[in-house]
Scaffold this active site. Structure first.
Site, PDB file in Angstrom:
ATOM      1  N   ARG A  40       0.851  -1.192   0.000  1.00 57.36           N
ATOM      2  CA  ARG A  40       0.000   0.000   0.000  1.00 57.36           C
ATOM      3  C   ARG A  40       0.881   1.233   0.000  1.00 57.36           C
ATOM      4  NH1 ARG A  40      -4.885   2.362   2.198  1.00 57.36           N
ATOM      5  NH2 ARG A  40      -4.714   4.517   1.508  1.00 57.36           N
TER       6      ARG A  40
ATOM      7  N   ARG B  42      -5.286   1.935  -5.054  1.00 60.24           N
ATOM      8  CA  ARG B  42      -4.501   1.257  -4.019  1.00 60.24           C
ATOM      9  C   ARG B  42      -4.617  -0.251  -4.150  1.00 60.24           C
ATOM     10  NH1 ARG B  42      -8.483   4.286  -0.111  1.00 60.24           N
ATOM     11  NH2 ARG B  42      -7.944   5.729  -1.689  1.00 60.24           N
TER      12      ARG B  42
ATOM     13  N   ASP C  27      -6.830  -1.287   1.010  1.00 63.58           N
ATOM     14  CA  ASP C  27      -7.214  -0.320   2.024  1.00 63.58           C
ATOM     15  C   ASP C  27      -8.007  -1.083   3.073  1.00 63.58           C
ATOM     16  OD1 ASP C  27      -7.578   2.217   3.232  1.00 63.58           O
ATOM     17  OD2 ASP C  27      -9.534   2.428   2.281  1.00 63.58           O
TER      18      ASP C  27
ATOM     19  N   ASP D 256     -10.028  -0.334   6.655  1.00 61.66           N
ATOM     20  CA  ASP D 256     -10.518   0.676   7.594  1.00 61.66           C
ATOM     21  C   ASP D 256     -11.331   0.019   8.700  1.00 61.66           C
ATOM     22  OD1 ASP D 256      -9.530   2.996   6.317  1.00 61.66           O
ATOM     23  OD2 ASP D 256     -11.204   2.984   4.921  1.00 61.66           O
TER      24      ASP D 256
END
Length: 171
Positions: free
Chosen positions: A85, A94, A97, A99
């Site tokens: 990343r 990307r 990711d 989160d």
């Protein structure tokens, strides 16, 4: 004490489907994390960032963990690094990711981590797969399925891997 956490994963560079599967396996490989549920993979238009990006594959998982939210964040960032990343363009393409969307019922706003994720309630690419995984889920007291139906990017969900979506069909 274990806490349930919702984690969103996305990728639009490389072998994204394989990347998501391997990232989930890496999370599950930590003895302090149990993957409890996974959503179908949504194929979505990019939201924000530079024009001309490839579509994203997005997935949501529910884990239980006895890690602190900051330890979980650092572990997720380590997985992102393992998948090369690069953080150069905000909302740019990307490889991976990850989160943290929610961490139990914790509300916090720290420079390193805000919970619930500050834009999760507005992002169909998180909400729609989450609602498919758990139709009764709530985010900050609101049904995730309702938030997904109101999200500005709801029409950017192109379908789910393994499912046929016909034009005009609601996701």
């Amino acid at each position: 004490m274990t806490v349930d956490s919702i984690i969103a994963l996305g990728s639009n560079l490389g072998e994204s489907q394989d990347t998501l599967a391997r990232a989930i396996a890496a999370l599950a490989g930590n003895v302090k994390i149990t993957v409890e549920a996974t959503s179908p993979i949504a194929v979505t238009e990019p939201v924000g960032g530079p024009e001309g990006q490839p579509d994203y594959l997005n997935q949501v998982i529910r884990v239980s963990t006895d890690m602190s939210p900051f330890a979980l964040l650092r572990f997720c960032q380590g997985i992102e690094e393992d998948f090369h990343r690069v953080r150069t363009i905000r909302w740019g393409p990307r490889t991976l990711d990850i989160d943290i969307v929610t961490f139990g019922n914790l509300f916090m706003d720290e420079p390193e981590l805000s919970l619930p994720h500050p834009r999760a309630a507005e992002r169909a690419f998180v909400l729609a797969p989450w609602a498919r995984m758990d139709p009764d889920a709530l985010l900050d007291g609101q049904p995730v399925v309702d938030l997904a139906a109101r999200a500005e990017d709801r029409n950017g969900i192109r379908g789910y891997l393994g499912e046929t979506i016909t034009p005009g069909q609601s996701t």
